[in-house]
Design an enzyme around this catalytic site. Structure first.
Site, PDB file in Angstrom:
ATOM      1  CG  ASN A   1      -9.166  -7.520   7.725  1.00 62.83           C
ATOM      2  OD1 ASN A   1      -9.333  -8.677   8.080  1.00 62.83           O
ATOM      3  ND2 ASN A   1     -10.013  -6.873   6.948  1.00 62.83           N
TER       4      ASN A   1
ATOM      5  CG  ASP B   1      -1.642  -6.468   3.565  1.00 65.52           C
ATOM      6  OD1 ASP B   1      -1.810  -5.403   2.936  1.00 65.52           O
ATOM      7  OD2 ASP B   1      -2.511  -6.968   4.286  1.00 65.52           O
TER       8      ASP B   1
ATOM      9  CG  ASN C   1      -6.488  -0.083  -0.270  1.00 69.11           C
ATOM     10  OD1 ASN C   1      -5.385  -0.021  -0.806  1.00 69.11           O
ATOM     11  ND2 ASN C   1      -6.650  -0.512   0.959  1.00 69.11           N
TER      12      ASN C   1
ATOM     13  CG  HIS D   1      -1.873  -1.168   1.217  1.00 70.60           C
ATOM     14  ND1 HIS D   1      -3.093  -1.099   0.584  1.00 70.60           N
ATOM     15  CD2 HIS D   1      -1.767  -2.430   1.703  1.00 70.60           C
ATOM     16  CE1 HIS D   1      -3.715  -2.268   0.715  1.00 70.60           C
ATOM     17  NE2 HIS D   1      -2.923  -3.094   1.385  1.00 70.60           N
TER      18      HIS D   1
END
Lengths: 315, 442
Positions: free
Chosen positions: B287, B314, B102, B70
């Site tokens: 998550n 992640d 996102n 991210h």
């Protein structure tokens, strides 16, 4: 090193015993005409209640005042929390007054653990979400002890909304540490998966299992924590299946409830009004236990404290 | 073999020779002590006149690839941007990373992709590619313009952070995949089963009073999507597998010939729900959540046997203030690029649980394969994509030691084996930390 009281999991049997005997000594003090001791004169206790509370908030306040501490009460509403101040900033702000103890009630699990990262004051957890409520469990133990009930081998059955109950979580841990046996009785939807392994104790959804218990601990249905609900079909059915009243009890069983009660839901009106129910005794114990906790965190726990009359440990 | 989907800021081609290192390239079948020549950004050639880097006692591996990071751009550049995220990648030995869409707003259209690609050309230290959203705004209802996005160089499609909860939309995405040919990279979570949860459902959550996220919230969606991929002869990649039940779904899908691949994160391979005890969301809330002991064992076994194809970090940077909230209120996610290889080396390879060559494959060639990126190799003639790692050296993971803008690492406070001395990405030097000085980006 700063000492905190964040969960009862941190207390061993000796430490719990120490709190109980200290509470006994404050109970003696409260028998006197003058119900105030100079013990914590000059000390600062800040009560931060970000979530509503009647008995816990008042008992901490009175406990601090009876020990002659300077007590400041901060509520979630009407404070900077309303303006979006974070827990961290509120703690840092209040920390500027150099408090000895921060008593924190908050809606979120882990709020006290988070607060402890930003202050050197001792933290007392007065309830953090569905996690823990250590002074409640100490007062529950003390209430029984004071009635002459032996904790070793005692069987306590928690009945009701176990899933959302910090009272049951902390209570079960404390009772087990003291050698008691715990059963959780609730609708299957209000028993969190992993409960038996996580908390130690038996889980049941059969209300008839209260027959074996020495103490029936009735839990409040916590509507405010249920989100979009769906945990039980209706309060009517809940009350029919799990509501505790005289007809479900056998003689000699003790009944406790942390308050506030939902009369007609988890407990019948008649039982709620029965003087044999320990609810009022729990409230009284609450103030005494909180005196002991404040005293212990500020003046204790050194061994020498044991032998010094509580009146003489002024700041 | 430089790939139009992986952008970087360019710069002079690397010219150097690494002397006397162990050269380990499982895909090329290389494992020997020898020199590695990089001339003009390409492996091999004449070492004469090149800078000599002493690699004695160190290991050269193919550069690592991370198909799941991210980069928080656009929208939250205060927590990460393409420069800092790719710097973290370079420092961690990565030569290519793929950013998740996102962002704020979500990356879901050709203009957004063009802007990010432009930024990557200006500031990326390693090859940076982008996934675009499967659905507009990641709302789960309308498909994005996948054909054009594919032509522009999107690496794949993902609604990561959210599931494609509507089965019909998922089916259409799989049908449309025949046209766009992009891998569908799936965040698998039944939002109702997971609703309100902040950690793995089980004894620890029951004790802490935290609402649980059951493993089945992940596995039921994987089961659904494996079935839909079979139905549509589609191809899916499952993000961050956390639970044994999910491993079983992936395994069954593979046995039945479905084109399903899967990744696992370092934190799920190493940590479990019991580690949540201190209630610190900065280091323990992610998550999918840290699961149980049995899940961790299953993930490790599945990584070794290949049911889980690769490792992905992640990498999820968050601002300090967001992570200072009480556990349930704080956002999910931990960073990972700078610690991934060293922590896995320390905790799985040095302990004898995972062979080094398997770790390298799962973090390099296999990680590239699952999203159709070129697999880094040390074979002669390949574009130089490599990391020189000192496996004997140790370093302390500290909050002020990161290239990332964020510090929410699950491994803060750890002492790790494995210092990345040099990273050459897409044929150019990206990171250097020779000797004892602190690292330097190129």
């Amino acid at each position: 090193m700063t000492r905190n009281l964040i969960t009862v999991d941190d207390l061993d049997r000796d430490e719990i015993e120490r709190y109980l005997s200290l509470t006994d000594r404050f109970a003696e003090v409260m028998q006197r005409d003058l119900k105030k001791v100079p013990t914590l004169r000059g000390r600062v206790v800040v009560n931060m209640f970000f979530e509503s509370s009647t008995r816990t908030a008042t008992s901490f306040e009175l406990a601090g005042k009876r020990l002659s501490a300077d007590v400041i009460n901060v509520k979630g509403s009407g404070s900077s929390v309303d303006k979006g101040e974070t827990l961290k900033d509120t703690v840092l702000t209040l920390n500027a007054y150099r408090p000895d103890v921060l008593v924190i009630r908050h809606k979120s699990v882990g709020a006290c653990a988070a607060a402890a990262r930003y202050t050197d004051a001792a933290i007392v957890n007065a309830g953090d979400g569905t996690h823990a409520h250590p002074t409640q469990s100490l007062l529950d133990l003390y209430t029984l002890r004071r009635r002459g009930v032996s904790l070793e081998g005692l069987h306590v059955a928690y009945v009701g909304d176990v899933m959302h109950s910090r009272v049951a979580r902390s209570g079960a841990a404390a009772f087990r540490t003291m050698g008691a046996k715990v059963t959780f009785i609730a609708p299957p939807t209000l028993l969190p998966p992993g409960l038996e392994e996580g908390l130690g104790g038996r889980a049941s959804h059969d209300i008839r299992d209260i027959a074996d218990a020495d103490v029936v601990y009735v839990l409040r249905m916590q509507h405010e924590r249920m989100g979009d609900g769906g945990f039980v079909p209706s309060l009517r059915e809940y009350s029919r299946e799990y509501g505790v009243g005289h007809e479900r009890l056998r003689p000699g069983q003790l009944v406790m409830h942390p308050g506030p009660m939902n009369r007609g839901v988890e407990i019948t009106d008649a039982l709620a009004d029965d003087p044999e129910v320990l609810v009022t005794a729990q409230v009284e114990s609450g103030m005494l236990v909180r005196m002991a906790v404040l005293y212990d965190l500020i003046a204790g726990p050194a061994e020498h404290v044991r032998n010094v009359p509580v009146e003489e440990v002024a700041a | 073999m430089s790939d139009m989907r992986l952008l970087h800021k360019g710069g002079p081609a690397a010219d150097l020779v690494i002397r006397g290192a162990r050269v380990l390239d499982p895909l090329a079948g290389i494992d020997e002590v020898r020199d590695v020549v990089v001339r003009g950004g390409v492996i091999g050639g004449d070492p004469d006149g090149l800078e000599v880097v002493d690699g004695a006692g160190m290991t050269v591996i193919p550069g690592l690839v991370d198909p799941h990071v991210h980069l928080r751009t656009p929208g939250r550049e205060d927590t990460e941007d393409i420069a800092s995220g790719s710097a973290a990648a370079a420092a961690g030995g990565f030569v290519a990373i793929v950013g998740m869409p996102n962002t704020q707003p979500a990356l879901d259209d050709p203009e957004g992709l063009a802007k990010l690609q432009q930024l990557a050309r200006a500031e990326a230290h390693v090859g940076v590619g982008f996934f675009c959203a499967i659905t507009r705004g990641q709302k789960g209802t309308e498909l994005t313009e996948a054909a054009e996005l594919a032509q522009m160089g999107a690496v794949g499609l993902s609604d990561d952070g959210r599931p494609v909860w509507d089965s019909l939309v998922m089916r259409r995405a799989l049908q449309y995949q025949r046209l766009a040919k992009l891998p569908l990279v799936l965040h698998e979570e039944d939002p109702r089963l997971a609703q309100g949860g902040a950690m793995h459902e089980g004894p620890v959550a029951a004790r802490l009073g935290i609402a649980g996220i059951p493993s089945e919230s992940e596995s039921v969606m994987v089961g659904r999507d494996v079935a839909l991929a079979r139905l549509e002869a589609g191809r899916i990649h499952i993000c961050h597998v956390s639970a044994v039940e999910t491993v079983e779904e992936v395994r069954r899908g593979k046995q039945q010939g479905v084109a399903v691949t899967a990744e696992v994160s370092p934190h799920h391979l190493l940590l479990i729900d019991e580690d949540v005890d201190g209630l610190d969301p900065a280091t323990r809330k992610m998550n999918p959540p840290l699961r149980g002991r049995d899940d961790r064992a299953a993930l490790r076994a599945a990584l070794i046997d290949g049911t889980l194809d690769c490792i992905a970090t992640d990498h999820a940077p968050h601002g300090a203030s967001e992570k200072e909230l009480p556990f349930p209120e704080a956002p999910f996610g931990v960073t990972g690029l700078e610690t991934a290889f060293p922590v896995l080396y320390t905790d799985l390879v040095l302990t004898g649980e995972l062979p080094l060559d398997v770790l390298v494959r799962r973090m390099s060639g296999d990680a590239a394969r699952v999203v159709d990126l070129p697999q880094p190799t040390l074979a002669d003639g390949a574009e130089a994509n490599l990391a020189l790692v000192d496996l004997d050296a140790t370093w302390d993971v500290t909050a002020d030691g990161f290239q990332s803008k964020s510090r929410n690492s699950a491994f803060l406070g750890r002492t790790l084996h494995g210092v990345v001395r040099l990273t050459v990405a897409q044929g150019r030097e990206a990171w250097r930390r020779l000797g004892t000085e602190s690292g330097r980006l190129s």
